[in-house]
Motif scaffolding. Structure first.
Motif, PDB file in Angstrom:
ATOM      1  N   LEU A   1      -3.095 -27.204   3.365  1.00  0.00           N
ATOM      2  CA  LEU A   1      -2.775 -25.844   3.800  1.00  0.00           C
ATOM      3  C   LEU A   1      -3.213 -25.595   5.237  1.00  0.00           C
ATOM      4  N   LEU A   2      -4.382 -26.120   5.610  1.00  0.00           N
ATOM      5  CA  LEU A   2      -4.895 -25.920   6.962  1.00  0.00           C
ATOM      6  C   LEU A   2      -4.014 -26.579   8.011  1.00  0.00           C
ATOM      7  N   ASN A   3      -3.270 -27.594   7.612  1.00  0.00           N
ATOM      8  CA  ASN A   3      -2.403 -28.315   8.538  1.00  0.00           C
ATOM      9  C   ASN A   3      -0.946 -27.868   8.466  1.00  0.00           C
ATOM     10  N   MET A   4      -0.699 -26.847   7.662  1.00  0.00           N
ATOM     11  CA  MET A   4       0.650 -26.309   7.565  1.00  0.00           C
ATOM     12  C   MET A   4       0.811 -25.130   8.524  1.00  0.00           C
ATOM     13  N   GLU A   5       2.023 -24.921   8.975  1.00  0.00           N
ATOM     14  CA  GLU A   5       2.324 -23.767   9.821  1.00  0.00           C
ATOM     15  C   GLU A   5       3.118 -22.751   9.011  1.00  0.00           C
ATOM     16  N   PHE A   6       2.529 -21.581   8.833  1.00  0.00           N
ATOM     17  CA  PHE A   6       3.198 -20.516   8.102  1.00  0.00           C
ATOM     18  C   PHE A   6       3.741 -19.492   9.089  1.00  0.00           C
ATOM     19  N   PRO A   7       4.945 -18.996   8.858  1.00  0.00           N
ATOM     20  CA  PRO A   7       5.461 -17.945   9.744  1.00  0.00           C
ATOM     21  C   PRO A   7       4.607 -16.697   9.606  1.00  0.00           C
ATOM     22  N   PRO A   8       4.360 -15.989  10.694  1.00  0.00           N
ATOM     23  CA  PRO A   8       3.526 -14.781  10.622  1.00  0.00           C
ATOM     24  C   PRO A   8       4.189 -13.714   9.755  1.00  0.00           C
ATOM     25  N   ARG A   9       3.359 -12.973   9.028  1.00  0.00           N
ATOM     26  CA  ARG A   9       3.897 -11.858   8.239  1.00  0.00           C
ATOM     27  C   ARG A   9       4.142 -10.685   9.176  1.00  0.00           C
ATOM     28  N   GLU A  10       5.394 -10.332   9.336  1.00  0.00           N
ATOM     29  CA  GLU A  10       5.743  -9.258  10.255  1.00  0.00           C
ATOM     30  C   GLU A  10       5.630  -7.902   9.572  1.00  0.00           C
ATOM     31  N   HIS A  11       5.453  -6.898  10.374  1.00  0.00           N
ATOM     32  CA  HIS A  11       5.382  -5.530   9.849  1.00  0.00           C
ATOM     33  C   HIS A  11       6.781  -4.965   9.635  1.00  0.00           C
ATOM     34  N   LEU A  12       6.973  -4.337   8.492  1.00  0.00           N
ATOM     35  CA  LEU A  12       8.139  -3.488   8.305  1.00  0.00           C
ATOM     36  C   LEU A  12       7.854  -2.119   8.897  1.00  0.00           C
ATOM     37  N   LEU A  13       6.613  -1.682   8.707  1.00  0.00           N
ATOM     38  CA  LEU A  13       6.158  -0.413   9.263  1.00  0.00           C
ATOM     39  C   LEU A  13       4.698  -0.592   9.670  1.00  0.00           C
ATOM     40  N   LYS A  14       4.470  -0.651  10.958  1.00  0.00           N
ATOM     41  CA  LYS A  14       3.132  -0.916  11.469  1.00  0.00           C
ATOM     42  C   LYS A  14       2.327   0.376  11.554  1.00  0.00           C
ATOM     43  N   PRO A  15       1.084   0.397  11.036  1.00  0.00           N
ATOM     44  CA  PRO A  15       0.254  -0.747  10.670  1.00  0.00           C
ATOM     45  C   PRO A  15       0.100  -0.997   9.169  1.00  0.00           C
ATOM     46  N   TRP A  16       0.915  -0.344   8.307  1.00  0.00           N
ATOM     47  CA  TRP A  16       0.500  -0.368   6.907  1.00  0.00           C
ATOM     48  C   TRP A  16       1.455  -1.021   5.908  1.00  0.00           C
ATOM     49  N   LEU A  17       2.538  -1.636   6.349  1.00  0.00           N
ATOM     50  CA  LEU A  17       3.410  -2.325   5.395  1.00  0.00           C
ATOM     51  C   LEU A  17       4.002  -3.560   6.053  1.00  0.00           C
ATOM     52  N   ARG A  18       3.659  -4.744   5.484  1.00  0.00           N
ATOM     53  CA  ARG A  18       4.156  -6.007   6.012  1.00  0.00           C
ATOM     54  C   ARG A  18       5.074  -6.687   5.000  1.00  0.00           C
ATOM     55  N   ASP A  19       5.701  -7.760   5.455  1.00  0.00           N
ATOM     56  CA  ASP A  19       6.579  -8.531   4.576  1.00  0.00           C
ATOM     57  C   ASP A  19       5.872  -8.859   3.265  1.00  0.00           C
ATOM     58  N   GLY A  20       6.538  -8.582   2.156  1.00  0.00           N
ATOM     59  CA  GLY A  20       6.011  -8.968   0.852  1.00  0.00           C
ATOM     60  C   GLY A  20       4.878  -8.119   0.330  1.00  0.00           C
ATOM     61  N   GLU A  21       4.479  -7.068   1.047  1.00  0.00           N
ATOM     62  CA  GLU A  21       3.400  -6.205   0.557  1.00  0.00           C
ATOM     63  C   GLU A  21       3.982  -5.049  -0.249  1.00  0.00           C
ATOM     64  N   SER A  22       3.110  -4.401  -1.006  1.00  0.00           N
ATOM     65  CA  SER A  22       3.572  -3.288  -1.834  1.00  0.00           C
ATOM     66  C   SER A  22       2.672  -2.075  -1.649  1.00  0.00           C
ATOM     67  N   ALA A  23       3.273  -0.915  -1.804  1.00  0.00           N
ATOM     68  CA  ALA A  23       2.553   0.352  -1.662  1.00  0.00           C
ATOM     69  C   ALA A  23       2.991   1.290  -2.777  1.00  0.00           C
ATOM     70  N   MET A  24       2.099   2.184  -3.159  1.00  0.00           N
ATOM     71  CA  MET A  24       2.437   3.220  -4.129  1.00  0.00           C
ATOM     72  C   MET A  24       2.237   4.579  -3.475  1.00  0.00           C
ATOM     73  N   ILE A  25       3.207   5.465  -3.674  1.00  0.00           N
ATOM     74  CA  ILE A  25       3.114   6.846  -3.221  1.00  0.00           C
ATOM     75  C   ILE A  25       3.204   7.731  -4.454  1.00  0.00           C
ATOM     76  N   TYR A  26       2.184   8.563  -4.667  1.00  0.00           N
ATOM     77  CA  TYR A  26       2.192   9.418  -5.855  1.00  0.00           C
ATOM     78  C   TYR A  26       1.960  10.872  -5.466  1.00  0.00           C
ATOM     79  N   ALA A  27       2.476  11.767  -6.291  1.00  0.00           N
ATOM     80  CA  ALA A  27       2.295  13.203  -6.060  1.00  0.00           C
ATOM     81  C   ALA A  27       2.782  13.956  -7.281  1.00  0.00           C
ATOM     82  N   SER A  28       2.458  15.230  -7.335  1.00  0.00           N
ATOM     83  CA  SER A  28       2.992  16.101  -8.380  1.00  0.00           C
ATOM     84  C   SER A  28       4.466  16.381  -8.097  1.00  0.00           C
TER      85      SER A  28
END
Length: 343
Positions: free
Chosen positions: A13-40
């Motif tokens: 793994l240390l010798n592998m090159e991984f593409p950087p995870r880019e932001h869909l919305l900077k600074p709080w959502l990147r490729d492959g990440e998940s978020a939850m939004i809740y409200a009444s």
């Protein structure tokens, strides 16, 4: 199963090159990440998530959050009529800092209320529904699903209408939904899940196990508003794994009608955050009067507003009246001493 799993050594793994995870919305959502939004109900979570979808699809900016480039977005709605979605999108589009043509091309809407009566809408509580949704979100020309995602972001609005979970308080009943969210991560598809708050509106509804997969959890808390459309809330960051910047703070947000643009989002630092800013500035001993403090504050504040914030701070035990007055007095003494030394 064992033949399908990959388990390389750390050295590999240390010798592998991984593409950087880019932001869909900077600074709080990147490729492959998940978020939850809740409200009444009725607070504005669907309006906010629709806005986020448009901003990410159009490569724009919203409340200081930047979408570096346009992305493909799948917006899945479990209850609203398609015309309501269109009306809301129309209201929002002109007031957003985005490329409208690109945004409307990049965004796909899968709405239950737009389907023919005989069509079976996917239920994420069942395997066939999850498999269908995963295939729809990740289909492409390549044979490798990890390089063939059709959508960069899937928005699920909302959990209660898209998954017929028997008991939301039973952690076991969320297992399949959590596994589905993890599969989206593995396919490098980001996800925003919209959910309802509990009866006290201080947390999301259901088992705490639901929170395990999310990098970000946003709670929208109702606040009094004078806006005619009633869309206003306090934005609270219940969970945030990345380093925070000035855009990651509690703030009061509202949608304000505008004759030319339909509606525009506005926000301000929440009152509690404003109070903390005031207290921190008082402690610097640089402001000998409330008038001087007022003029130096980083947000718009007149004497009347400062007086109200002071009363709130004292009532909530953020600071005592004695300490407030003493800090002003010490600042005045420092100022006078400085003037005497100059003479």
């Amino acid at each position: 199963m064992s033949d399908e799993l990959r388990a390389p050594s750390l050295n590999t793994l240390l010798n592998m090159e991984f593409p950087p995870r880019e932001h869909l919305l900077k600074p709080w959502l990147r490729d492959g990440e998940s978020a939850m939004i809740y409200a009444s109900p009725g607070v504005g979570k669907s309006m906010l998530t629709l806005t986020l979808a448009l901003v990410i699809a159009g490569g724009g900016e919203f409340m200081g959050w930047k979408a570096p480039k346009p992305r493909k977005v799948l917006f899945v709605d479990g209850e609203m009529h398609i015309q309501d979605i269109i009306d809301r999108a129309t209201l929002l589009l002109s007031g957003l800092d985005i490329d409208i043509e690109v945004a409307t091309q990049n965004m796909t809407i899968l709405a239950r209320q737009y389907q023919l009566p005989e069509a079976e809408f996917p239920d994420l509580a069942f395997e066939e529904g999850r498999d269908w949704m995963l295939d729809f979100a990740t289909m492409g020309d390549s044979d490798d699903q990890y390089d063939a995602e059709k959508y960069d972001l899937v928005i699920l609005d909302n959990l209660s209408t898209l998954a017929s979970i028997k008991d939301e308080n039973d952690a076991g009943d969320f297992n399949e939904v959590l596994q589905f969210l993890m599969k989206l991560k593995q396919a490098k598809v980001a996800c925003i899940l919209v959910h309802h708050s509990n009866k006290n509106a201080n947390n999301y509804r259901g088992s705490s196990k639901l929170a395990t997969t999310f990098e970000v959890i946003l709670g929208l808390k109702a606040v009094e508003s004078i806006q005619s459309n009633g869309t206003s809330f306090k934005l609270c960051w219940d969970k945030f794994r990345c380093p925070r910047d000035e855009t990651i703070q509690e703030r009061e947000v509202w949608l304000e009608p505008n004759e030319e643009l339909g509606a525009i989002w506005k926000s301000q630092q929440s009152k509690d955050d404003q109070i903390q800013t005031i207290i921190n500035m008082l402690k610097t001993l640089e402001y000998p009067t409330q008038d001087a403090l007022c003029k130096a504050l980083p947000f718009k504040c007149n004497k009347g507003t400062l007086s109200k914030l002071k009363k709130r701070a004292i009532a909530n035990d953020y600071i005592s009246k004695k300490d407030w007055d003493e800090l002003l007095s010490m600042a005045a003494d420092n100022q006078k001493q400085g003037e005497d030394e100059e003479q």
